[in-house]
Design a protein around this motif. Structure first.
Motif, short mmCIF file in Angstrom:
data_model
loop_
_atom_site.label_atom_id
_atom_site.label_comp_id
_atom_site.label_asym_id
_atom_site.label_seq_id
_atom_site.Cartn_x
_atom_site.Cartn_y
_atom_site.Cartn_z
N ARG A 1 17.83 37.27 21.46
CA ARG A 1 17.10 38.48 21.07
C ARG A 1 15.59 38.26 21.13
O ARG A 1 14.84 39.12 21.59
CB ARG A 1 17.51 38.88 19.64
CG ARG A 1 18.95 39.35 19.51
CD ARG A 1 19.01 40.84 19.58
NE ARG A 1 20.36 41.36 19.38
CZ ARG A 1 20.63 42.62 19.07
NH1 ARG A 1 19.63 43.48 18.91
NH2 ARG A 1 21.87 43.05 18.94
N SER A 2 15.13 37.11 20.66
CA SER A 2 13.70 36.79 20.72
C SER A 2 13.24 36.69 22.17
O SER A 2 12.18 37.22 22.54
CB SER A 2 13.44 35.46 20.00
OG SER A 2 13.78 35.52 18.65
N PHE A 3 14.03 36.01 22.98
CA PHE A 3 13.71 35.84 24.40
C PHE A 3 13.51 37.19 25.08
O PHE A 3 12.55 37.40 25.83
CB PHE A 3 14.85 35.07 25.08
CG PHE A 3 14.69 34.86 26.55
CD1 PHE A 3 14.10 33.69 27.04
CD2 PHE A 3 15.14 35.80 27.46
CE1 PHE A 3 13.94 33.49 28.41
CE2 PHE A 3 14.99 35.61 28.83
CZ PHE A 3 14.39 34.45 29.30
N GLU A 4 14.40 38.13 24.81
CA GLU A 4 14.32 39.44 25.44
C GLU A 4 13.11 40.23 24.96
O GLU A 4 12.47 40.94 25.75
CB GLU A 4 15.62 40.21 25.18
CG GLU A 4 16.80 39.60 25.93
CD GLU A 4 18.14 40.24 25.60
OE1 GLU A 4 18.18 41.09 24.66
OE2 GLU A 4 19.13 39.89 26.26
N ARG A 5 12.75 40.08 23.70
CA ARG A 5 11.58 40.76 23.17
C ARG A 5 10.32 40.26 23.87
O ARG A 5 9.42 41.03 24.22
CB ARG A 5 11.49 40.55 21.66
CG ARG A 5 10.19 41.06 21.06
CD ARG A 5 10.17 40.95 19.55
NE ARG A 5 11.01 41.95 18.92
CZ ARG A 5 10.64 43.20 18.69
NH1 ARG A 5 9.44 43.62 19.07
NH2 ARG A 5 11.45 44.05 18.11
N TRP A 6 10.23 38.94 24.08
CA TRP A 6 9.01 38.36 24.64
C TRP A 6 8.91 38.53 26.16
O TRP A 6 7.83 38.75 26.68
CB TRP A 6 8.94 36.88 24.31
CG TRP A 6 8.86 36.60 22.84
CD1 TRP A 6 8.32 37.39 21.87
CD2 TRP A 6 9.36 35.44 22.16
NE1 TRP A 6 8.45 36.79 20.64
CE2 TRP A 6 9.07 35.61 20.78
CE3 TRP A 6 10.02 34.28 22.58
CZ2 TRP A 6 9.42 34.65 19.84
CZ3 TRP A 6 10.35 33.33 21.65
CH2 TRP A 6 10.07 33.51 20.28
N THR A 7 10.03 38.40 26.86
CA THR A 7 9.98 38.39 28.32
C THR A 7 10.27 39.75 28.95
O THR A 7 9.92 39.97 30.12
CB THR A 7 10.99 37.38 28.90
OG1 THR A 7 12.33 37.83 28.60
CG2 THR A 7 10.79 35.99 28.31
N GLY A 8 10.96 40.63 28.22
CA GLY A 8 11.39 41.89 28.81
C GLY A 8 12.54 41.72 29.77
O GLY A 8 12.88 42.66 30.51
N ARG A 9 13.18 40.56 29.76
CA ARG A 9 14.31 40.28 30.67
C ARG A 9 15.57 40.05 29.85
O ARG A 9 15.52 39.58 28.70
CB ARG A 9 14.01 39.02 31.49
CG ARG A 9 12.72 39.08 32.32
CD ARG A 9 12.93 39.84 33.61
NE ARG A 9 13.89 39.18 34.47
CZ ARG A 9 13.57 38.18 35.32
NH1 ARG A 9 12.32 37.72 35.38
NH2 ARG A 9 14.49 37.65 36.11
N ALA A 10 16.72 40.37 30.45
CA ALA A 10 17.99 40.09 29.79
C ALA A 10 18.18 38.59 29.67
O ALA A 10 17.97 37.84 30.63
CB ALA A 10 19.14 40.70 30.60
N ALA A 11 18.54 38.13 28.50
CA ALA A 11 18.68 36.70 28.27
C ALA A 11 19.92 36.15 28.96
O ALA A 11 20.99 36.75 28.89
CB ALA A 11 18.76 36.42 26.78
N PRO A 12 19.81 34.99 29.62
CA PRO A 12 20.98 34.32 30.20
C PRO A 12 21.71 33.56 29.10
O PRO A 12 21.52 32.36 28.92
CB PRO A 12 20.37 33.39 31.25
CG PRO A 12 19.02 33.04 30.69
CD PRO A 12 18.56 34.26 29.92
N VAL A 13 22.55 34.26 28.36
CA VAL A 13 23.16 33.71 27.15
C VAL A 13 23.98 32.46 27.45
O VAL A 13 23.94 31.48 26.69
CB VAL A 13 24.01 34.78 26.44
CG1 VAL A 13 24.75 34.17 25.26
CG2 VAL A 13 23.12 35.92 25.96
N ASP A 14 24.74 32.47 28.54
CA ASP A 14 25.57 31.30 28.87
C ASP A 14 24.70 30.07 29.11
O ASP A 14 25.07 28.95 28.71
CB ASP A 14 26.44 31.58 30.09
CG ASP A 14 27.54 32.59 29.81
OD1 ASP A 14 27.84 32.82 28.62
OD2 ASP A 14 28.10 33.15 30.77
#
Length: 265
Positions: free
Chosen positions: A244-257
């Motif tokens: 969730r933090s990653f997506e907020r900062w980058t604007g990209r969908a996080a590669p969760v796997d």
């Protein structure tokens, strides 16, 4: 090439798996120039350190123990969830230097569950900061009944009065049981000496959510698996809140796997 910096603030923080998790995500998405680092900061230097981060090229920072309350207090604005929970674990720095606070622990818990908690019953063990995030998240997601047990009943009563749910005196059967206490953090062999249940009780729950994580599964998680109970461990929640933090900062969908593999590696 200009770098974009993020990090994790804590004291201590050397144990954190967030740097490897986020760096792996940057590499997977080709985000060249993005960096994530440990930011060990004692409490007395937290405020001035955080306020200096935007000028040092930081886009955001995760926040861990013991700074989550201080992170919310210094923010210029915050999400409604962070204010209700009373703590922030994600800070985002605007171009104008303003600091925005969020709590991704709460949705991270819901994201990690095997099924949406709407209509389910849940027993939360503990009444500290992590319990506040869990109770808020479960109530917000539509859980049918959120019960809170704590060794000190007054703390549980205060939590439920502010966020919802109800206090229970003992462990009762539920679809979910969430251990938000520190039991197991030190590798103690017998978590049942400090919790209101024993190994034979675990079969009354559909899923154990163990917020504690370390190099090995906790004794409570191991006992739940032996009893045939589904387990969501603290590393999975770390991954989900980090995504969730990653997506907020980058604007990209996080590669969760990718993030999960790095956190567990």
């Amino acid at each position: 090439m200009c770098s974009t910096r993020c990090g994790v603030l804590g004291w201590p923080v050397r144990h954190s798996r967030s740097p490897g998790m986020h760096e792996a995500a940057y590499a997977a998405l080709g985000l060249d120039g993005w960096q994530y680092q440990l930011l060990p900061v004692p409490p007395e230097l937290f405020d001035e350190t955080v306020r200096a981060l935007p000028g040092a090229g930081f886009t955001g920072a995760n926040v861990t123990i013991p700074h989550k309350h201080a992170a919310l207090a210094l923010a210029d604005d915050a999400t409604a969830s962070a204010r209700a929970i009373g703590a922030a674990n994600t800070l985002t720095f605007g171009a104008d230097g303003r600091i925005h606070a969020d709590n991704t622990d709460a949705p991270g818990i819901v994201d990690a569950l095997p099924a949406p908690p709407a209509g389910q019953t849940a027993l939360v063990l503990g009444a500290g900061g992590t319990a506040r995030a869990a109770v808020w998240a479960l109530c917000d997601a539509g859980a049918a009944d959120v019960m809170v047990w704590n060794r000190t009943r007054e703390r549980a009563e205060q939590l439920t009065a502010e966020l919802g749910g109800r206090v229970v005196e003992e462990a009762v059967a539920a679809d979910l049981v969430l251990n938000t206490t520190s039991v197991g953090l030190d590798g103690a062999a017998d978590p049942f000496a400090h919790l209101p249940l024993d190994a034979g009780d675990l079969g009354r729950y559909g899923c154990l959510v163990e917020l504690v994580y370390g190099a090995r599964p906790t004794a409570l998680a191991a006992a739940a698996r032996t009893a045939g109970v589904a387990v969501v461990d603290g590393l999975e929640i770390l991954v989900r809140q980090g995504a969730r933090s990653f997506e907020r900062w980058t604007g990209r969908a996080a590669p969760v796997d990718v993030m999960r593999a790095a956190a567990r590696g």
